[in-house]
Design a protein around this motif. Structure first.
Motif, PDB file in Angstrom:
ATOM      1  N   SER A 158       0.819  -1.213   0.000  1.00 55.44           N
ATOM      2  CA  SER A 158       0.000   0.000   0.000  1.00 55.44           C
ATOM      3  C   SER A 158       0.852   1.262   0.000  1.00 55.44           C
ATOM      4  O   SER A 158       0.323   2.367   0.134  1.00 55.44           O
ATOM      5  CB  SER A 158      -0.926   0.002   1.220  1.00 55.44           C
ATOM      6  N   GLN A 159       2.164   1.124  -0.180  1.00 54.02           N
ATOM      7  CA  GLN A 159       3.045   2.287  -0.167  1.00 54.02           C
ATOM      8  C   GLN A 159       2.911   3.105  -1.449  1.00 54.02           C
ATOM      9  O   GLN A 159       2.884   2.559  -2.555  1.00 54.02           O
ATOM     10  CB  GLN A 159       4.504   1.858  -0.005  1.00 54.02           C
ATOM     11  N   ASP A 160       2.842   4.425  -1.276  1.00 52.86           N
ATOM     12  CA  ASP A 160       2.841   5.360  -2.395  1.00 52.86           C
ATOM     13  C   ASP A 160       4.302   5.696  -2.689  1.00 52.86           C
ATOM     14  O   ASP A 160       4.948   6.437  -1.951  1.00 52.86           O
ATOM     15  CB  ASP A 160       2.061   6.616  -2.003  1.00 52.86           C
ATOM     16  N   ARG A 161       4.839   5.133  -3.801  1.00 52.80           N
ATOM     17  CA  ARG A 161       6.267   5.297  -4.068  1.00 52.80           C
ATOM     18  C   ARG A 161       6.569   4.946  -5.526  1.00 52.80           C
ATOM     19  O   ARG A 161       5.663   4.636  -6.304  1.00 52.80           O
ATOM     20  CB  ARG A 161       7.097   4.416  -3.129  1.00 52.80           C
ATOM     21  N   HIS A 371       5.586   5.897 -10.570  1.00 53.55           N
ATOM     22  CA  HIS A 371       5.149   6.360  -9.243  1.00 53.55           C
ATOM     23  C   HIS A 371       3.677   6.018  -9.100  1.00 53.55           C
ATOM     24  O   HIS A 371       2.836   6.525  -9.843  1.00 53.55           O
ATOM     25  CB  HIS A 371       5.377   7.861  -9.072  1.00 53.55           C
ATOM     26  N   ALA A 372       3.377   5.128  -8.168  1.00 54.23           N
ATOM     27  CA  ALA A 372       2.012   4.624  -8.008  1.00 54.23           C
ATOM     28  C   ALA A 372       1.590   4.710  -6.547  1.00 54.23           C
ATOM     29  O   ALA A 372       2.422   4.672  -5.635  1.00 54.23           O
ATOM     30  CB  ALA A 372       1.921   3.175  -8.484  1.00 54.23           C
ATOM     31  N   ARG A 373       0.285   4.808  -6.349  1.00 54.97           N
ATOM     32  CA  ARG A 373      -0.247   4.911  -4.994  1.00 54.97           C
ATOM     33  C   ARG A 373      -0.113   3.601  -4.225  1.00 54.97           C
ATOM     34  O   ARG A 373      -0.157   3.579  -3.000  1.00 54.97           O
ATOM     35  CB  ARG A 373      -1.717   5.334  -5.040  1.00 54.97           C
ATOM     36  N   GLU A 374       0.014   2.485  -4.974  1.00 55.79           N
ATOM     37  CA  GLU A 374       0.147   1.170  -4.360  1.00 55.79           C
ATOM     38  C   GLU A 374       0.686   0.206  -5.400  1.00 55.79           C
ATOM     39  O   GLU A 374       0.678   0.483  -6.605  1.00 55.79           O
ATOM     40  CB  GLU A 374      -1.203   0.668  -3.835  1.00 55.79           C
ATOM     41  N   GLY A 379      -2.975   0.419  -9.629  1.00 51.91           N
ATOM     42  CA  GLY A 379      -2.053   1.458  -9.207  1.00 51.91           C
ATOM     43  C   GLY A 379      -0.994   1.727 -10.256  1.00 51.91           C
ATOM     44  O   GLY A 379      -0.715   2.882 -10.607  1.00 51.91           O
ATOM     45  N   GLY A 383      -0.705   5.033 -12.768  1.00 47.23           N
ATOM     46  CA  GLY A 383       0.530   5.810 -12.826  1.00 47.23           C
ATOM     47  C   GLY A 383       0.994   6.021 -14.255  1.00 47.23           C
ATOM     48  O   GLY A 383       1.476   7.101 -14.619  1.00 47.23           O
ATOM     49  N   HIS A 388       3.326   9.508 -14.730  1.00 50.19           N
ATOM     50  CA  HIS A 388       4.238   9.559 -13.590  1.00 50.19           C
ATOM     51  C   HIS A 388       5.268   8.441 -13.727  1.00 50.19           C
ATOM     52  O   HIS A 388       5.289   7.479 -12.962  1.00 50.19           O
ATOM     53  CB  HIS A 388       3.461   9.429 -12.283  1.00 50.19           C
TER      54      HIS A 388
END
Length: 497
Positions: A158-161, A371-374, A379, A383, A388
């Motif tokens: 669930s990391q936004d990275r 770069h994705a929210r999850e 996700g 992106g 992104h």
């Protein structure tokens, strides 16, 4: 046809982020000790137009060793053609079947309308025990894609990275080959080896994009629980005589036979893809389209509404320095006013991290970084849609390019639009990693702006101000080696779009 694509694209833009929807049917029942060593059928009706059935069964009594096994029967019963659709025993509580793919231990095939049955087997329930069960059933249509309720697309993180991946590869399900275990001959490369090689590279996601088929998706379903740190995205390379394109996130068949009555041109195919809410990217657009590589180059016979594509494979394998890379083709689309994302793909055909020639991509080379929210299919695809993205042309594990622009109170990242009034500056901050000693380059509307180029300092940070003129522009930041070789390709900022 262009109006049809525009309508379909509007629907796509409005589509919400996927979440597990409520089941269409909920079947319940009770068991007692009299049900020991018996089978029970739970009938449910499947309407015409259904393309996928997903079932989830839960029950009580596990503490008392109650066990329920699962299977599925088609409308004709056990002995009918396509009647027995699979048996997973007690090893699974959720499964899915469709014409193109199915959970391991179930069979893909046509979803005929009629009365289907969930088959329950009760290998153990104690004489004095009682239990209840609940079966949730989802009945999906073609345009609903791979929802979370169907499995395979659940978020691994669930990391936004930033997530690193490879969006183009092949296995034995199309034309991927590798050396046999004895080392004596070339054979179709097992999908497991392809996925294992990608995991060894430390990638966060891959898309397995077989030519025109989805036969590999059932196997991806089997592999995903094992490769639990790397997302496996279902894809296919739509392979036509007028070009190739990777299609991500669509479960149903898509007719690739351009030039016929059903699919007269690319516009018809793109309208179909838009209805299915997929992401489609032109592959290696400037490759030849002749006997050396039939259909590889993007050579449509009729005009194409390019708004139907969300991305272009700008770097294919190790071609970033080649004259036929996709960079000029992509920049031409940007100059026409399109906002279309640059991605890369190894196009690996050998299931390993050893390239077959000087320009072929090993798995992970290049690496597309999103770069994705999850860490989920939606996700990653969102992106890409948003731009992104940057492309690590050499497929390293640590290179970074993060671009943030500000003008007045507005802020934008790669892929975003930002308003810059005439006479006002656009301030651009760049953060990099793994490229010390390389050179930052800036391109505006396809022209290199050498006055903004600078060597990247030790801390990897750089900034510059670009004077706005009130017009529409795109501005891209890349990283190049001192000799000019492309190391990292950025996606543009869109000024006044």
């Amino acid at each position: 046809m262009r109006a049809l694509i525009a309508i379909a694209l509007a629907c796509l833009a409005a589509a919400p982020v996927s979440a597990e929807r409520a089941p269409d049917l909920v079947l319940t029942g009770a068991l007692s000790g009299r049900d020991q060593h018996t089978y029970r059928e739970l009938p449910f009706d499947v309407p015409k137009g259904t393309s996928r059935i997903t079932v989830d069964v839960d029950y009580t009594g596990r503490a008392e060793k109650t066990t329920i096994d699962l299977g599925l029967l088609g409308p004709g019963g056990f002995e009918a053609q396509d009647g027995f659709r699979g048996w997973s025993g007690g090893g699974k509580h959720r499964f899915t079947v469709s014409a193109t793919d199915a959970t391991a231990s179930y069979l893909p095939g046509a979803i005929e309308p009629g009365r289907w049955r969930i088959l329950l087997g009760i290998p153990n329930i104690r004489p004095a025990s009682n239990a209840t069960f609940t079966a949730k059933v989802w009945l999906s249509k073609d345009d609903e894609g791979f929802g979370p309720e169907h499995g395979l697309t659940a978020a691994l993180s669930s990391q936004d990275r930033w997530y690193r991946g490879d969006l183009h590869m092949h296995s034995a399900h199309s034309d991927g080959n590798c050396t046999s275990a004895s080392g004596t001959r070339k054979v179709g490369c097992p999908l497991f080896l392809t996925v294992a090689s990608a995991a060894k590279r430390g990638l966060d996601f891959i898309a397995v994009s077989e030519h025109n088929t989805m036969s590999h998706v059932s196997e991806l379903r089997e592999l995903q629980p094992y490769f639990d740190t790397m997302l496996l995205i279902p894809a296919r390379e739509v392979t036509t005589f007028e070009g190739h394109a990777n299609l991500f996130g669509v479960s149903r068949t898509v007719d690739f036979r351009l030039g016929g009555k059903a699919v007269p041109d690319w516009n018809a195919l793109l309208a179909d893809v838009a209805r299915a809410q997929g992401v489609i990217s032109i592959n290696h657009p400037r490759r030849p389209n002749d006997e050396t590589c039939m259909g590889c180059g993007f050579t449509p016979r009729r005009p194409v509404d390019m708004r139907g594509f969300q991305a272009i494979e700008v770097v294919n394998g190790r071609d970033a320095q080649r004259a036929d890379s996709g960079l000029p083709f992509w920049e031409a689309q940007l100059n026409e006013g399109l906002r279309i994302t640059a991605i890369g793909g190894s196009d690996s055909h050998d299931g390993s991290d050893d390239p077959r020639d000087a320009y072929a991509g090993a798995i992970g080379t290049p690496t597309t970084v999103v770069h994705a929210r999850e860490q989920s299919m939606e996700g990653i695809l969102d992106g890409i849609r948003a731009g992104h993205v940057f492309v690590d042309a050499e497929g390293t594990r640590d290179r970074l390019l993060d671009v943030v622009a500000t003008a007045g109170g507005a802020r934008a990242s790669m892929g975003d639009a930002i308003a810059v009034p005439a006479g006002a500056p656009l301030h651009v901050d760049v953060k990099t990693a793994g490229v010390i000693g390389a050179v930052l380059t800036v391109t505006v509307d396809g022209k290199r702006m050498d006055q903004f180029g600078k060597a990247i300092p030790v801390d990897g940070a750089a900034s510059f101000d670009w004077p706005g003129d009130g017009g529409r522009h795109w501005l891209r930041v890349d990283v190049r080696a001192p000799d000019g070789g492309l190391l990292v390709l950025g996606n543009p900022l869109y000024v006044n779009h």
